[in-house]
Write a protein that holds these residues in place. Structure first.
Motif, PDB file in Angstrom:
ATOM      1  N   ARG A 165     -97.298 -92.242  30.405  1.00 23.41           N
ATOM      2  CA  ARG A 165     -98.230 -92.861  29.459  1.00 23.41           C
ATOM      3  C   ARG A 165     -99.557 -92.106  29.565  1.00 23.41           C
ATOM      4  N   VAL A 166    -100.054 -91.587  28.478  1.00 23.98           N
ATOM      5  CA  VAL A 166    -101.270 -90.784  28.520  1.00 23.98           C
ATOM      6  C   VAL A 166    -102.382 -91.494  27.740  1.00 23.98           C
ATOM      7  N   VAL A 167    -103.545 -91.548  28.356  1.00 27.93           N
ATOM      8  CA  VAL A 167    -104.690 -92.267  27.792  1.00 27.93           C
ATOM      9  C   VAL A 167    -105.918 -91.365  27.873  1.00 27.93           C
ATOM     10  N   ASP A 190    -103.762 -93.878  23.282  1.00 24.46           N
ATOM     11  CA  ASP A 190    -102.843 -94.479  24.249  1.00 24.46           C
ATOM     12  C   ASP A 190    -101.429 -94.206  23.763  1.00 24.46           C
ATOM     13  N   TRP A 191    -100.777 -93.225  24.365  1.00 27.16           N
ATOM     14  CA  TRP A 191     -99.459 -92.790  23.908  1.00 27.16           C
ATOM     15  C   TRP A 191     -98.434 -92.923  25.033  1.00 27.16           C
ATOM     16  N   GLY A 192     -97.225 -93.337  24.658  1.00 28.52           N
ATOM     17  CA  GLY A 192     -96.098 -93.309  25.572  1.00 28.52           C
ATOM     18  C   GLY A 192     -96.053 -94.487  26.523  1.00 28.52           C
ATOM     19  N   SER A 193     -95.167 -94.357  27.512  1.00 26.56           N
ATOM     20  CA  SER A 193     -94.986 -95.402  28.517  1.00 26.56           C
ATOM     21  C   SER A 193     -94.717 -94.729  29.861  1.00 26.56           C
ATOM     22  N   GLY A 194     -94.671 -95.527  30.908  1.00 29.67           N
ATOM     23  CA  GLY A 194     -94.494 -94.963  32.242  1.00 29.67           C
ATOM     24  C   GLY A 194     -95.799 -94.979  33.010  1.00 29.67           C
ATOM     25  N   GLN A 195     -95.856 -94.222  34.100  1.00 26.69           N
ATOM     26  CA  GLN A 195     -97.085 -94.170  34.896  1.00 26.69           C
ATOM     27  C   GLN A 195     -98.216 -93.599  34.042  1.00 26.69           C
ATOM     28  N   GLN A 203    -102.514 -81.177  27.419  1.00 24.59           N
ATOM     29  CA  GLN A 203    -102.064 -81.963  28.564  1.00 24.59           C
ATOM     30  C   GLN A 203    -101.385 -83.261  28.118  1.00 24.59           C
ATOM     31  N   MET A 204    -101.948 -83.932  27.134  1.00 25.93           N
ATOM     32  CA  MET A 204    -101.371 -85.205  26.703  1.00 25.93           C
ATOM     33  C   MET A 204     -99.985 -85.017  26.106  1.00 25.93           C
ATOM     34  N   MET A 205     -99.803 -83.957  25.326  1.00 29.47           N
ATOM     35  CA  MET A 205     -98.478 -83.696  24.762  1.00 29.47           C
ATOM     36  C   MET A 205     -97.478 -83.293  25.845  1.00 29.47           C
ATOM     37  N   PHE A 206     -97.928 -82.539  26.806  1.00 32.10           N
ATOM     38  CA  PHE A 206     -97.056 -82.119  27.916  1.00 32.10           C
ATOM     39  C   PHE A 206     -96.541 -83.337  28.686  1.00 32.10           C
ATOM     40  N   PHE A 207     -97.427 -84.249  29.018  1.00 35.35           N
ATOM     41  CA  PHE A 207     -97.036 -85.367  29.880  1.00 35.35           C
ATOM     42  C   PHE A 207     -96.357 -86.501  29.122  1.00 35.35           C
ATOM     43  N   VAL A 208     -96.729 -86.753  27.872  1.00 33.81           N
ATOM     44  CA  VAL A 208     -96.053 -87.811  27.139  1.00 33.81           C
ATOM     45  C   VAL A 208     -94.598 -87.434  26.884  1.00 33.81           C
ATOM     46  N   ARG A 209     -94.325 -86.152  26.762  1.00 32.51           N
ATOM     47  CA  ARG A 209     -92.948 -85.687  26.564  1.00 32.51           C
ATOM     48  C   ARG A 209     -92.141 -85.724  27.858  1.00 32.51           C
ATOM     49  N   ARG A 210     -92.795 -85.990  28.963  1.00 36.74           N
ATOM     50  CA  ARG A 210     -92.114 -86.060  30.257  1.00 36.74           C
ATOM     51  C   ARG A 210     -92.103 -87.469  30.829  1.00 36.74           C
TER      52      ARG A 210
END
Length: 274
Positions: free
Chosen positions: A49-51, A16-21, A39-46
């Motif tokens: 929240r990636v789960v 469970d990384w990051g915040s946001g949608q 994919q998780m690194m791509f979206f958490v940097r944008r």
């Protein structure tokens, strides 16, 4: 390690990384949540929240003897979603994970979800039946189970360096790191889970699940998929989904989220933000 315990006392590992949608990723057979690294690194940097979780019997989750079926897979996903109190989530499933996503949404409702994405996914159904005459014969999947039961390490290596990523195609350039990472993920899981999982992904009929998912849904499928043949999956799933859209990728293999991560990630981003 972050884990939850399901109602039937199975310990499930999750990231469970990051915040946001939230974007929730469901992995394919016989892998783990690590298959979603790109994919998780791509979206958490944008700003998302990636789960992602390791399916029961896979990766770092508990290696139990039973419960390796789509009902338990969907219930485990629901347990993760509820534990993390996720809402407005985009569910992305690859291969077996695509079946897990639609079964979860049909079984547990869509109130917590916003959109769904099926990538190289197993629905509507893989095995050949009277209602699915173009499917793969059951004997094919019986042989996969035999390989898992008797020579899993060699079989997994052959699968990764062959059809999964299309490395058996003329002119292909196999990437040793990708092959080794696939093997590492597979061998971290339990043989019993992998053996039973073959039945779960090949014989489950997801037709009613697809028809029940009314969310905006994107079906992404490579036309050179040697694991889940394109004609028997992508177009049919998109037709069954009430709000489905098909995006095809000429020449792309089953493992296209890894081999073509740049294209897949940007197409996912466009769908999620549109």
């Amino acid at each position: 390690m972050p884990t939850i315990t399901t109602k039937d006392d199975v310990e499930i590992f999750y990231k469970d990384w990051g915040s946001g949608q939230p974007i929730v990723f469901s992995h394919g057979w016989p892998l783990s949540s690590d298959d979603w690294d790109a994919q998780m690194m791509f979206f958490v940097r944008r700003g998302f929240r990636v789960v992602a979780h390791d399916r029961r019997g896979h990766g770092r989750s508990q290696q139990v003897a039973d419960g390796h079926d789509m009902d338990h897979y969907a219930d485990d996903l629901a347990a993760v979603v509820e534990h993390l109190e996720l809402t407005d989530a985009v569910h992305v499933g690859h291969s077996t994970g695509g079946g897990e996503v639609v079964h979860y949404l049909a079984r547990h409702g869509q109130d917590r979800a916003a959109k769904a994405v099926l990538i190289s996914a197993v629905p509507p159904i893989m095995v050949k039946t009277e209602s699915n005459p173009d499917g793969l014969p059951k004997e094919f999947f019986d042989d996969v189970q035999e390989q898992v039961a008797t020579r899993r390490a060699d079989f997994f290596r052959e699968f990764a360096e062959g059809p999964f990523y299309g490395y058996n195609r003329p002119g292909a350039e196999p990437k040793e790191g990708i092959i080794a990472n696939w093997w590492r993920q597979g061998m971290a899981g339990g043989a019993k889970a992998h053996f039973d999982g073959v039945v779960a992904f090949s014989q489950t009929d997801f037709t009613a699940d697809l028809q029940a998912v009314t969310l905006p849904a994107l079906v992404m499928h490579g036309e050179d998929d040697q694991v889940v043949p394109y004609a028997d999956s992508g177009p049919l799933s998109a037709q069954l989904l009430p709000n489905g859209t098909l995006k095809s990728y000429p020449g792309y293999p089953h493992g296209m989220p890894t081999t073509h991560a740049d294209v897949i990630n940007n197409d996912l981003l466009e769908f999620i933000t549109s």
